[in-house]
Motif scaffolding. Sequence first.
Motif, PDB file in Angstrom:
ATOM      1  N   ALA A   1       0.828  -1.203   0.000  1.00 30.36           N
ATOM      2  CA  ALA A   1       0.000   0.000   0.000  1.00 30.36           C
ATOM      3  C   ALA A   1       0.860   1.250   0.000  1.00 30.36           C
ATOM      4  CB  ALA A   1      -0.911  -0.004   1.211  1.00 30.36           C
ATOM      5  N   GLY A   2       2.128   1.127   0.381  1.00 28.44           N
ATOM      6  CA  GLY A   2       3.010   2.283   0.438  1.00 28.44           C
ATOM      7  C   GLY A   2       2.831   3.011   1.758  1.00 28.44           C
ATOM      8  N   VAL A   3       2.649   4.319   1.682  1.00 20.49           N
ATOM      9  CA  VAL A   3       2.455   5.156   2.863  1.00 20.49           C
ATOM     10  C   VAL A   3       0.976   5.536   2.948  1.00 20.49           C
ATOM     11  CG1 VAL A   3       3.089   7.268   4.064  1.00 20.49           C
ATOM     12  CG2 VAL A   3       4.785   6.081   2.635  1.00 20.49           C
ATOM     13  N   THR A   4       0.351   5.217   4.035  1.00 17.31           N
ATOM     14  CA  THR A   4      -1.052   5.558   4.221  1.00 17.31           C
ATOM     15  C   THR A   4      -1.208   6.511   5.394  1.00 17.31           C
ATOM     16  OG1 THR A   4      -1.394   3.598   5.599  1.00 17.31           O
ATOM     17  CG2 THR A   4      -1.884   3.394   3.263  1.00 17.31           C
ATOM     18  N   GLN A   5      -2.170   7.422   5.276  1.00 16.60           N
ATOM     19  CA  GLN A   5      -2.416   8.424   6.302  1.00 16.60           C
ATOM     20  C   GLN A   5      -3.914   8.475   6.613  1.00 16.60           C
ATOM     21  OE1 GLN A   5       0.455  11.628   4.204  1.00 16.60           O
ATOM     22  NE2 GLN A   5      -0.522  12.373   6.075  1.00 16.60           N
ATOM     23  N   THR A   6      -4.220   8.659   7.886  1.00 15.27           N
ATOM     24  CA  THR A   6      -5.605   8.900   8.302  1.00 15.27           C
ATOM     25  C   THR A   6      -5.617   9.966   9.382  1.00 15.27           C
ATOM     26  OG1 THR A   6      -5.462   7.111   9.942  1.00 15.27           O
ATOM     27  CG2 THR A   6      -6.399   6.566   7.782  1.00 15.27           C
ATOM     28  N   PRO A   7      -6.669  10.789   9.445  1.00 11.51           N
ATOM     29  CA  PRO A   7      -7.768  10.861   8.478  1.00 11.51           C
ATOM     30  C   PRO A   7      -7.369  11.661   7.244  1.00 11.51           C
ATOM     31  CG  PRO A   7      -8.060  12.547  10.147  1.00 11.51           C
ATOM     32  CD  PRO A   7      -6.824  11.778  10.532  1.00 11.51           C
ATOM     33  N   LYS A   8      -8.219  11.736   6.262  1.00 11.38           N
ATOM     34  CA  LYS A   8      -7.973  12.557   5.070  1.00 11.38           C
ATOM     35  C   LYS A   8      -8.269  14.024   5.353  1.00 11.38           C
ATOM     36  CE  LYS A   8      -8.489   9.359   1.202  1.00 11.38           C
ATOM     37  NZ  LYS A   8      -8.164   8.165   1.968  1.00 11.38           N
ATOM     38  N   PHE A   9      -9.295  14.262   6.140  1.00 12.53           N
ATOM     39  CA  PHE A   9      -9.703  15.620   6.479  1.00 12.53           C
ATOM     40  C   PHE A   9     -10.068  15.675   7.961  1.00 12.53           C
ATOM     41  CE2 PHE A   9     -10.073  16.919   2.111  1.00 12.53           C
ATOM     42  CZ  PHE A   9     -10.498  15.784   1.442  1.00 12.53           C
ATOM     43  N   ARG A  10      -9.849  16.853   8.574  1.00 16.92           N
ATOM     44  CA  ARG A  10     -10.255  17.016   9.964  1.00 16.92           C
ATOM     45  C   ARG A  10     -10.391  18.503  10.247  1.00 16.92           C
ATOM     46  NH1 ARG A  10      -9.742  13.979  14.857  1.00 16.92           N
ATOM     47  NH2 ARG A  10     -11.146  15.048  16.287  1.00 16.92           N
ATOM     48  N   ILE A  11     -11.447  18.823  11.000  1.00 17.54           N
ATOM     49  CA  ILE A  11     -11.629  20.191  11.491  1.00 17.54           C
ATOM     50  C   ILE A  11     -11.555  20.155  13.010  1.00 17.54           C
ATOM     51  CG2 ILE A  11     -13.183  22.170  11.635  1.00 17.54           C
ATOM     52  CD1 ILE A  11     -14.355  21.323   8.952  1.00 17.54           C
ATOM     53  N   LEU A  12     -10.697  20.974  13.570  1.00 13.83           N
ATOM     54  CA  LEU A  12     -10.523  21.046  15.019  1.00 13.83           C
ATOM     55  C   LEU A  12     -10.887  22.440  15.525  1.00 13.83           C
ATOM     56  CD1 LEU A  12      -7.076  19.334  15.766  1.00 13.83           C
ATOM     57  CD2 LEU A  12      -9.344  18.394  16.159  1.00 13.83           C
TER      58      LEU A  12
ATOM     59  N   SER B   1      -7.072  18.483  20.762  1.00 12.06           N
ATOM     60  CA  SER B   1      -5.902  17.694  20.405  1.00 12.06           C
ATOM     61  C   SER B   1      -6.312  16.596  19.442  1.00 12.06           C
ATOM     62  CB  SER B   1      -5.266  17.095  21.653  1.00 12.06           C
ATOM     63  OG  SER B   1      -6.180  16.228  22.302  1.00 12.06           O
ATOM     64  N   MET B   2      -5.351  16.105  18.709  1.00  9.30           N
ATOM     65  CA  MET B   2      -5.609  14.991  17.812  1.00  9.30           C
ATOM     66  C   MET B   2      -4.296  14.335  17.404  1.00  9.30           C
ATOM     67  SD  MET B   2      -6.375  16.180  13.893  1.00  9.30           S
ATOM     68  CE  MET B   2      -6.378  14.451  13.432  1.00  9.30           C
ATOM     69  N   THR B   3      -4.415  13.126  16.873  1.00 11.75           N
ATOM     70  CA  THR B   3      -3.261  12.394  16.362  1.00 11.75           C
ATOM     71  C   THR B   3      -3.475  12.072  14.896  1.00 11.75           C
ATOM     72  OG1 THR B   3      -2.810  11.404  18.526  1.00 11.75           O
ATOM     73  CG2 THR B   3      -1.866  10.323  16.588  1.00 11.75           C
ATOM     74  N   LEU B   4      -2.504  12.438  14.093  1.00 13.41           N
ATOM     75  CA  LEU B   4      -2.503  12.081  12.681  1.00 13.41           C
ATOM     76  C   LEU B   4      -1.727  10.777  12.552  1.00 13.41           C
ATOM     77  CD1 LEU B   4      -2.843  15.265  12.789  1.00 13.41           C
ATOM     78  CD2 LEU B   4      -1.909  15.256  10.479  1.00 13.41           C
ATOM     79  N   GLN B   5      -2.366   9.814  11.908  1.00 21.22           N
ATOM     80  CA  GLN B   5      -1.750   8.501  11.800  1.00 21.22           C
ATOM     81  C   GLN B   5      -0.987   8.352  10.480  1.00 21.22           C
ATOM     82  OE1 GLN B   5      -1.706   6.479  14.294  1.00 21.22           O
ATOM     83  NE2 GLN B   5      -3.340   7.349  15.577  1.00 21.22           N
ATOM     84  N   CYS B   6       0.123   7.634  10.531  1.00 22.14           N
ATOM     85  CA  CYS B   6       0.915   7.339   9.338  1.00 22.14           C
ATOM     86  C   CYS B   6       1.458   5.930   9.466  1.00 22.14           C
ATOM     87  CB  CYS B   6       2.059   8.335   9.178  1.00 22.14           C
ATOM     88  SG  CYS B   6       3.160   7.924   7.799  1.00 22.14           S
TER      89      CYS B   6
END
Lengths: 112, 122
Positions: free
Chosen positions: B2-13, B18-23
């Motif tokens: 799959a290569g490099v995947t990231q979640t989420p695609k969009f986020r409004i804070l 606080s939040m965590t961007l996954q990779c």
Amino acid sequence: GESVGLHLPTLSVQEGDNSIINCAYSNSASDYFIWYKQESGKGPQFIIDIRSNMDKRQGQRVTVLLNKTVKHLSLQIAATQPGDSAVYFCADLGGSNYKLTFGKGTLLTVNP
Amino acid sequence: NAGVTQTPKFRILKIGQSMTLQCTQDMNHNYMYWYRQDPGMGLKLIYYSVGAGITDKGEVPNGYNVSRSTTEDFPLRLELAAPSQTSVYFCASSGDGKVGGSYQATSTDTQYFGPGTRLTVL
């Protein structure tokens, strides 16, 4: 400070023409250079790279030229197609082996 | 792969949240990176990691934290979101640049990027 920059922020060409995108770098320790293509809403995509012991490298429809004397890098795209429309970034490894420095990018628009 | 995947695609804070961007990458790459890209600008390095358990600051680390407990994952944490953190965040990974079993100080594999996370802080 050291930086990688681009001469022109935008470039508009006719379909079928050749495109040349330029990039200047200032760090004399830079020894690895990469060109990335970034389409709208997507991450950068590797196009071609060149190391400082070379002055020219060719890929499929793309050629990168490196002039270390004047610290200049260029990307040539032959027979430009509408699918080539994107922002193109140059990046360099300024003496480090993993910390890329990116320029601001050039927006290439291909007119049909 | 799959290569490099990231979640989420969009986020409004909201400010202060606080939040965590996954990779995640499945290429067994040792090197991983977090960049941010502001409108009309190039990418700026936030943090990077040269292997599990090792992280270091990039050009713009303030307001962010990272961890690297496994080779595959490199999450980016925003503790107190601010409007200045409105941006598109890209994760990338690359190999360790070894040639013939020996580490070459000036060689590296290409950095491969994920699709990005668009974050807006209001």
